[in-house]
Enzyme design. Structure first.
Site, PDB file in Angstrom:
ATOM      1  N   ARG A  49       0.947  -1.360  -0.099  1.00  0.00           N
ATOM      2  CA  ARG A  49      -0.083  -0.069  -0.084  1.00  0.00           C
ATOM      3  C   ARG A  49       0.783   1.271  -0.108  1.00  0.00           C
ATOM      4  NH1 ARG A  49       2.525   2.156   3.669  1.00  0.00           N
ATOM      5  NH2 ARG A  49       1.041   3.639   3.687  1.00  0.00           N
ATOM      6  N   ALA A  51       0.797   5.409  -1.991  1.00  0.00           N
ATOM      7  CA  ALA A  51       0.486   5.620  -3.312  1.00  0.00           C
ATOM      8  C   ALA A  51       1.844   5.249  -4.388  1.00  0.00           C
ATOM      9  CB  ALA A  51       0.268   7.047  -3.637  1.00  0.00           C
ATOM     10  N   ARG A  92      -7.720  -0.208  -6.489  1.00  0.00           N
ATOM     11  CA  ARG A  92      -7.914   0.691  -5.593  1.00  0.00           C
ATOM     12  C   ARG A  92      -8.115   1.765  -6.180  1.00  0.00           C
ATOM     13  NH1 ARG A  92      -4.379   1.087  -0.387  1.00  0.00           N
ATOM     14  NH2 ARG A  92      -6.242   1.990   0.268  1.00  0.00           N
ATOM     15  N   GLN A 199      -1.872   2.515   9.955  1.00  0.00           N
ATOM     16  CA  GLN A 199      -0.552   2.470   9.209  1.00  0.00           C
ATOM     17  C   GLN A 199       0.697   3.677   9.901  1.00  0.00           C
ATOM     18  OE1 GLN A 199      -3.530   2.892   7.869  1.00  0.00           O
ATOM     19  NE2 GLN A 199      -3.588   2.219   5.872  1.00  0.00           N
ATOM     20  N   ASP A 240      -2.175  10.962  -2.059  1.00  0.00           N
ATOM     21  CA  ASP A 240      -2.680   9.825  -2.954  1.00  0.00           C
ATOM     22  C   ASP A 240      -2.937  10.352  -4.371  1.00  0.00           C
ATOM     23  OD1 ASP A 240      -2.988   8.418  -0.210  1.00  0.00           O
ATOM     24  OD2 ASP A 240      -2.978   6.876  -1.956  1.00  0.00           O
ATOM     25  N   ASN A 250      -5.356  12.449   0.703  1.00  0.00           N
ATOM     26  CA  ASN A 250      -4.393  11.601   1.581  1.00  0.00           C
ATOM     27  C   ASN A 250      -5.380  10.813   2.584  1.00  0.00           C
ATOM     28  OD1 ASN A 250      -1.793  10.564   2.007  1.00  0.00           O
ATOM     29  ND2 ASN A 250      -1.861  11.668   3.822  1.00  0.00           N
TER      30      ASN A 250
HETATM   31  O1  MRU Z   1      -4.573   3.189   2.411  1.00  0.00           O
HETATM   32  P1  MRU Z   1      -3.151   3.416   2.307  1.00  0.00           P
HETATM   33  O2  MRU Z   1      -2.240   2.753   3.481  1.00  0.00           O
HETATM   34  O3  MRU Z   1      -2.514   3.096   0.836  1.00  0.00           O
HETATM   35  O4  MRU Z   1      -2.962   4.868   2.403  1.00  0.00           O
HETATM   36  C1  MRU Z   1      -1.684   5.507   2.182  1.00  0.00           C
HETATM   37  C2  MRU Z   1      -1.616   6.844   2.241  1.00  0.00           C
HETATM   38  O5  MRU Z   1      -2.628   7.581   2.437  1.00  0.00           O
HETATM   39  C3  MRU Z   1      -0.379   7.640   2.204  1.00  0.00           C
HETATM   40  O6  MRU Z   1      -0.113   8.960   3.055  1.00  0.00           O
HETATM   41  C4  MRU Z   1      -0.069   7.845   0.948  1.00  0.00           C
HETATM   42  O7  MRU Z   1      -0.238   7.039  -0.161  1.00  0.00           O
HETATM   43  C5  MRU Z   1       1.235   8.590   0.491  1.00  0.00           C
HETATM   44  S1  MRU Z   1       2.394   7.080   0.528  1.00  0.00           S
HETATM   45  C6  MRU Z   1       4.099   7.734   0.046  1.00  0.00           C
END
Ligand code: MRU
Length: 356
Positions: A49, A51, A92, A199, A240, A250
């Site tokens: 996971r 972005a 996603r 996370q 994201d 995000n």
């Molecule tokens: O649902 P996730 O864990 O994929 O969400 C990730 C985020 O929101 C991060 O902050 C974003 O992808 C930036 S990662 C460099």
């Protein structure tokens, strides 16, 4: 930590290898992925996971599917690449990097259809490897560009995980933190736990601990009090998807943190590669927001925390309006408001270093 950045992805004998992030930090278990459905499931269930990491995974997903295809002609393999992209596009919806990487893979696959099949397969694998390598370089550049925003002694708050695990290996928001620590700044990071999937608690704390950077975990609801007490100098988060006007999608909870920072006059920075910018969208209200299963809010790791059947709302992302964002740190430089991303990226394409 500069020398030993471990890439998040590794290709070995027709398999894509990466850690199962749902098991971190308790267990470091590698997934050795040979089949596209397995990779699509890993993306949907957040085993991989973040972005930029989603973009890299998607690129390798196309390469993987084609690699194992037994079709007799490169035209068959091109169809296979398109089929893989269609499947991965449905995994996603919010992180635009995933779609950016798939478009890039197909833009390489289509004109390569005249190649012999072995060369066609290798061409796609090389492109996925290039996306991974470029992401590592991008992370380093984001870190270096963000340094000027970080005082010699800094208390930083972050939300979710925008570190090595969310990228090719170095991060975006955490790239700035890592670069600041590497250059001798005295850094303390407050880590939002990031409900519902933690996370921040599971992955950001894990990365900061490994890097030897001081940090303190807080529940998301504690951030405003922390800011009110003057314990934070600045916030940095990842993204994201960034719309043309600088609105940023995000992880859910980013918006509330930005509001709290604005109220307490604490700078709120976003760090992201330019592949996270979606120029097709004029503003953030058009960004597709993923909604996930209510079970993620009802409890944790299968342990229910609410009366059975309690209805839940579970958007995985929110949109922070550009007016709450003090600067956007990219690999090309730092952008300041008022944001005009089409203009900024045009200058980038013309080789002008951004710092406006
Ligand atoms: O649902 P996730 O864990 O994929 O969400 C990730 C985020 O929101 C991060 O902050 C974003 O992808 C930036 S990662 C460099």
């Amino acid at each position: 930590m500069t020398a030993d950045i471990k890439p998040t992805f590794h290709w070995e004998e027709g398999r894509l290898i990466f850690l199962d992030q749902t098991l971190l930090p308790q267990r470091e278990v590698e997934i050795r992925c040979r089949e596209l459905p397995q990779l699509a499931e890993a993306i949907k269930s957040l085993r991989i996971r973040g972005a930029p990491a989603l973009g890299i995974a998607a690129a390798f997903g196309v390469a993987l599917h084609v690699w194992h295809d037994r079709g007799p002609t490169s035209a068959d393999l091109l169809r296979s690449a398109e089929e893989a992209a269609d499947i991965l596009r449905k995994t996603r919806p919010t992180a635009v990097n995933l779609f950016w990487a798939l478009d890039r893979m197909l833009s390489v696959a289509r004109p390569s259809v005249h190649l012999p099949i072995a060369a066609f397969k290798q061409r796609l694998l090389d492109e996925a490897q290039a996306i991974l390598k470029e992401d590592l370089e991008t992370g380093r550049a984001i870190g270096a560009n963000g340094l000027k925003l970080i005082p010699q002694k800094a208390s930083i708050i972050t939300h979710c995980n925008a570190g090595g695990l969310a990228t090719g290996g170095y991060g975006t928001a955490l790239a700035v933190v890592f670069a600041a620590a590497e250059t001798g700044r005295d850094i303390h990071v407050f880590v939002d736990e990031t409900r519902p999937l933690l996370q921040g608690a599971r992955l950001t704390a894990y990365e900061l601990k490994r890097a030897g950077i001081d940090h303190t975990l807080i529940a998301d609801s504690m951030a405003a009090s922390l800011l009110a007490q003057g314990k934070v100098n600045l916030a940095i988060v990842g993204a994201d998807r960034i719309a043309s006007n600088g609105d940023v999608a995000n992880k859910i909870g980013t918006y509330s943190l930005a509001i709290a920072c604005d109220y307490h006059s604490v700078p709120f920075y976003v760090a992201a590669p330019t592949s996270t910018v979606d120029l097709s969208l004029p503003e953030g209200s058009r960004i597709p927001i993923e909604h996930r299963a209510p079970e993620e809010v009802r409890g944790w790791m299968g342990n229910p925390a609410v009366p059975e059947g309690t209805p839940c709302w579970n958007p995985a992302f929110d949109v922070t309006p550009a007016k709450l964002i003090s600067a956007i740190i990219t690999e090309e430089g730092v952008l300041y408001p008022p944001y005009d991303l089409p203009e900024a990226l045009k200058s980038h394409a013309q080789g002008v270093k951004q710092d406006v």
